[in-house]
Structures are given as C-alpha cells and as structure tokens.
Design a protein around this motif. Structure first.
Motif, short mmCIF file in Angstrom:
data_model
loop_
_atom_site.label_atom_id
_atom_site.label_comp_id
_atom_site.label_asym_id
_atom_site.label_seq_id
_atom_site.Cartn_x
_atom_site.Cartn_y
_atom_site.Cartn_z
N THR A 303 -31.45 -31.40 -30.65
CA THR A 303 -30.11 -31.58 -31.13
C THR A 303 -29.23 -30.83 -30.31
O THR A 303 -29.83 -29.83 -29.67
CB THR A 303 -29.90 -30.94 -32.61
OG1 THR A 303 -30.19 -29.72 -32.64
CG2 THR A 303 -30.92 -31.68 -33.68
N THR A 305 -26.22 -28.98 -31.42
CA THR A 305 -25.96 -27.59 -32.11
C THR A 305 -27.27 -26.66 -32.30
O THR A 305 -28.27 -27.39 -32.79
CB THR A 305 -25.39 -27.67 -33.66
OG1 THR A 305 -26.01 -28.65 -34.15
CG2 THR A 305 -23.99 -28.47 -33.13
N ALA A 314 -28.34 -29.06 -38.33
CA ALA A 314 -28.08 -30.15 -37.29
C ALA A 314 -28.85 -30.98 -37.74
O ALA A 314 -30.15 -31.04 -38.36
CB ALA A 314 -28.60 -29.52 -35.91
N GLU A 460 -22.76 -35.80 -35.08
CA GLU A 460 -23.95 -35.57 -34.17
C GLU A 460 -24.87 -36.55 -34.37
O GLU A 460 -25.69 -36.70 -33.28
CB GLU A 460 -24.47 -34.21 -34.49
CG GLU A 460 -25.45 -33.67 -33.53
CD GLU A 460 -25.66 -32.17 -33.53
OE1 GLU A 460 -26.56 -31.44 -32.87
OE2 GLU A 460 -25.51 -31.26 -34.75
#
Length: 505
Positions: A303, A305, A314, A460
């Motif tokens: 990910t 983050t 995340a 995300e």
C-alpha cells in the motif's frame, strides 16, 4: 560546541517555498520556524505562533504570534510576513511543488492555478501579531500540516531587498534557532546560533555543519573517522557489520515513509495497460528485498500509506496475502494477457534513480526478478539528486522513476493527496482518475472521522487497483549517532532539530 551532520544529497535550494527533499528540510527546520514546530520527540508544539483559536464552524483560525519573535537581523516577525510568504508559495510565478499544501485555505487553489489574484487568498494580517486564516472547508489536519517547511515565513523586507538572492549567505535572515553563515557547493552548509531566536537561551550548539554525501559508504567512513557526529543514512550492505561492531552508535526506528517506483502513465505501454503495470508489481519479491538488501527491519509494502498512520488502516490488496509463487504465476498470466513475455513482444524497462548504492542495489534486484520471471530486461539510469527531482516533477522519464514519500503530518491525506490529478510536480506518475479525485477531495472536508477514513480507504483501494506506482517497503530510519551527542530522540517522523542537540568533544 559544534555539531557535524551528514545530510544526503547536495541541497536543491534552501528556499523553503521551492525545496522538496528531506536533506534540505533538515537545514530549513534549523533556519526557520513555522507557526508550529516539532519538539525533540517529533510532536507538534507552538512555534512562531504562541497560540491559536479555531472558530466553531472550524473555518477560521486566528494565530497570535510571539511578541518576542524576531528575524536574525533583529527585526520583528509579523503577520504580514506570513501573508507575503503564503501568497508567494501559491503564486504560479514561484512554481512551488508544494503549493497544494495551502489549498485548504480559501481561494488558494484558484490562486495557484492562476484563476484568482493572490489578494483573494484567505489569509489576513489583522495586526502585526495576529494572523487570520479562512479555510475552504473544515480540515482536520491543518494545524499539523503547518510544521512543513513550505508553510514557513520568509522576511518580506529581505526578499524584496535581494530578490532571488535573498537565500544566499550574507543576505538571508531567518527566524529559527540558527542562521546561515556558509553554503559551499558539494562541501558543506554552515549554520551558527541565532542570538535573536526567542528560545536562544536553550540552544547549546554554537554551530552546525551539514555535509552532502551521496555515497553512504563514504559517509560511514567519515563517521568512523570522527569527522561526523550524525549520519544521514547507512549503506544497506553495512548494517549487519554495524550491528555487530558499533551497536551503541546505531539508531534504527520506524519511519512514517514508503519507498516506491512510479510508472510514467504519460507514455506507452504504461498509459493504457494496467495489466502490464500489475504484472511488474506482482513479480517483485518485497520480502527478499528487505531481508537480503536493505536489512534494517523495513516492512514489505503493498500500500502507499504506511503502518502507524493515525485513525487509518490501509486497504491491503488481495494479492498481498498470496504467496510469492502465487503472485509470480499471476504476473506471468497478466504479462501474457498484455501481449508481452515469452511468445509476445519483448520489453526493456528503464529505471531512473538518484545516485546511491542503496537505490542501485534495489534496481539490480528488480532487473534480476523481472528477467528471470518475466523475460524483461532493465536499463538502469542514475543521475544526481537535483536532476532526478526535476525529471520526476516534470514527468520527463521514460518508464519508471525511484520515488517515495515521507509523511509531512501523521494523516493518510499526506500520502493520498499526491495522486490527485491536478497536483503538479508531486503526482509523478501523472495518475488521473476522476473517481479517485472525488473521494480524496470529499475526505479533505469530511469532519466525521469514521466517514473520512472510509473515503480515504476507498480512494487508496481504487488507486492501488490501477497500479500507477509500485510500493516496495516501509522505511525505517537508519542513523549513526555518536555517543558524544545528547538529546537525540528516535521518532516516527524522523525530526531531529539541532536546537535540541548538544555535543561534547
């Protein structure tokens, strides 16, 4: 009392509104003080502002500046200096890659895009010591973001007197614990104690030298020879040796930062081929990289983050839970689907990275993995830091560029805002997804923490499924800190202002 610090690459610039690198920010944190600053543990504390109040609707912030706040020439730090500086940051003429940092301020985004005059920005000097800021919408991270160097004030009188030369030694005035005495290209930057700093009586160092050293092996040698008190980093290949032979000086700590590579989505075959981008990402054995190459306790990243992000977890992609063998098999399937690999079109990928043995070793690892698993060859191109920064910001790289991010404040938005389609200079991939933009912008003004977290997680997850970047690992900080140095405290932000340090020879 003099401190000698290793500081990575040659500074791009010491203009806080134009610089982008971590090494520059370390110097600027010593030279300047924003409305808020960091304590020795990296926590936000009052800086140039002694206090502030927030209106009930969370749109108006009123900062009271310190009555004893002065520039290093003895003149008063005023609210007008901050108004001037924030307008300068967002001005299209400044071409700052951090103009977006002040987009939460009313009309700042429109000013930075040339759609409104600077005077329309929601920042006002009520009097010499009162700064009023009006936001577009409630912004939960606003105070934390003001620790960042791009929001620092510069002296309006100083800039008007010297123009672009205001940043040179002998010209620059600053309001931090130190002031600039020397800046020798490829040599050192020397700071000396600022007698007009409001907390000058608590600063024990007389001078600080920052040394640019791109070669980490050379930096470690200088530390072992006693020429440096603190290193900027460590060469990956020496960490095991240091652990065994110099454990008392070794400082390893979790870091709010992620290492990744950016695809250039302006160019083919990457622009229209997410399967190809996914294939390259899945074929990378991140665990092998952190175990065999970096070796400092880094965590494989799937990910953007990192762990430790406040009020956020995340969204891990499904394939992150697979074995590497499963990921490799899927990578081959996706490569064939995209028309490349055995029986398909040949592919050579250029990786651009700044000169560093650590980055070179990771590029070599990617070359080996992609060649063995996918039949893809890598062309490695290394350039000095300044050149990579410019090439990356302008999208002038062919295939992949080495990148990453250090959270400027502990919030997922610090990472995810980089991939907004209109954030010029930091959206290195040129990623543009209207749904992503909509989710991130909605999160920026959402006041309910749970609803905001869900918006950011959806954003995300969407971006990770598009594969504009290849996350590799979450950093740890690796420093050598001499036993002569006191006051160093490891923290997730890796903030170590020299005002808190002392050294005994």
């Amino acid at each position: 009392m003099v401190l000698h610090r290793g500081n990575g690459s040659e500074p791009e610039t010491l203009d806080p509104h134009k610089s982008t690198g971590e090494g520059e920010s370390w110097i600027e944190m010593d030279l300047f003080e924003g409305l808020v600053t960091a304590d020795a543990q990296g926590r936000i504390i009052p800086g140039a502002a002694l206090s502030w109040t927030i209106s009930d609707d969370r749109l108006t912030y009123t900062f009271k500046l310190r009555p004893d706040g002065k520039w290093s020439d003895g003149t008063k730090v005023t609210a007008s200096d901050f108004v001037f500086s924030w307008r300068r940051l967002v001005s299209p003429a400044t071409r700052s890659r951090y103009a977006f940092f002040l987009w939460p301020v009313k009309n700042a985004e429109a000013v930075s895009k040339g759609d409104m005059p600077a005077s329309a920005m929601g920042v006002e000097a009520v009097d010499d010591l009162t700064l009023r800021v009006t936001l577009e919408a409630p912004t939960s991270y606003f105070i934390s973001s003001l620790q960042h160097h791009s929001t620092y004030a510069v002296s309006q009188a100083n800039v008007k007197r010297f123009g672009d030369d205001f940043i040179k030694p002998g010209n620059l005035v600053s309001n931090g614990a130190f002031m600039l005495e020397e800046a020798v290209p490829q040599g050192h930057v020397k700071l000396v104690r600022n007698p007009h700093f409001h907390a000058a009586s608590t600063v024990t160092l007389d001078a600080v030298y920052f040394y640019p050293t791109e070669n980490r092996e050379s930096e470690l040698k200088r530390f072992r020879a006693g020429e440096l008190d603190v290193t900027y980093d460590l060469p990956d290949g020496q960490i095991a040796w240091v652990r065994q032979n110099m454990p008392a000086d070794l400082r390893l700590a979790p870091f709010f930062s992620t290492y990744w590579f950016c695809f250039n989505l302006r160019n083919e075959p990457w622009k229209s081929n997410p399967d190809l981008r996914a294939a390259l990402s899945l074929a990378i054995d991140r665990q092998l990289i952190v175990d065999k190459i970096t070796q400092a306790g880094e965590i494989p990243a799937y990910t953007i983050t990192p762990p430790g992000t406040e009020n956020y977890v995340a969204p891990l992609p499904e394939w992150a839970r697979w074995t590497q063998a499963q990921r490799d098999a899927k990578a081959k399937e996706l490569l064939a689907k995209a028309g490349y690999g055995p029986g398909g079109k040949p592919l050579e990928v250029e990786i651009l990275f700044n000169t560093s043995e650590n980055h070179r070793k990771i590029a070599i690892a990617l070359d080996s993995m992609w060649r063995q698993k996918l039949g893809i060859r890598v062309k490695m191109t290394n350039q000095e830091w300044k050149v990579v920064l410019q090439s990356r910001a302008e999208g002038k790289f062919q295939d992949l560029v080495r990148a990453g991010w250090i959270g400027d404040y502990n919030d997922a938005y610090s990472f995810l805002s980089l991939f907004l389609s209109d954030v010029k200079g930091q959206n290195h991939s040129g990623y543009a997804n209207p749904d992503y933009d909509r989710l991130v912008r909605a999160a920026s003004s959402e006041v309910d923490p749970a609803a905001r977290r869900q918006l950011l997680q959806r954003a995300e997850a969407l971006m990770l499924a598009d594969h504009p970047v290849i996350p590799i690992y979450t950093y740890v900080t690796t420093h050598m800190v001499s036993a002569r140095v006191s006051g160093w405290q490891d923290n997730i932000r890796n903030l170590h202002l020299s005002r808190y340090l002392s050294v005994v020879r």
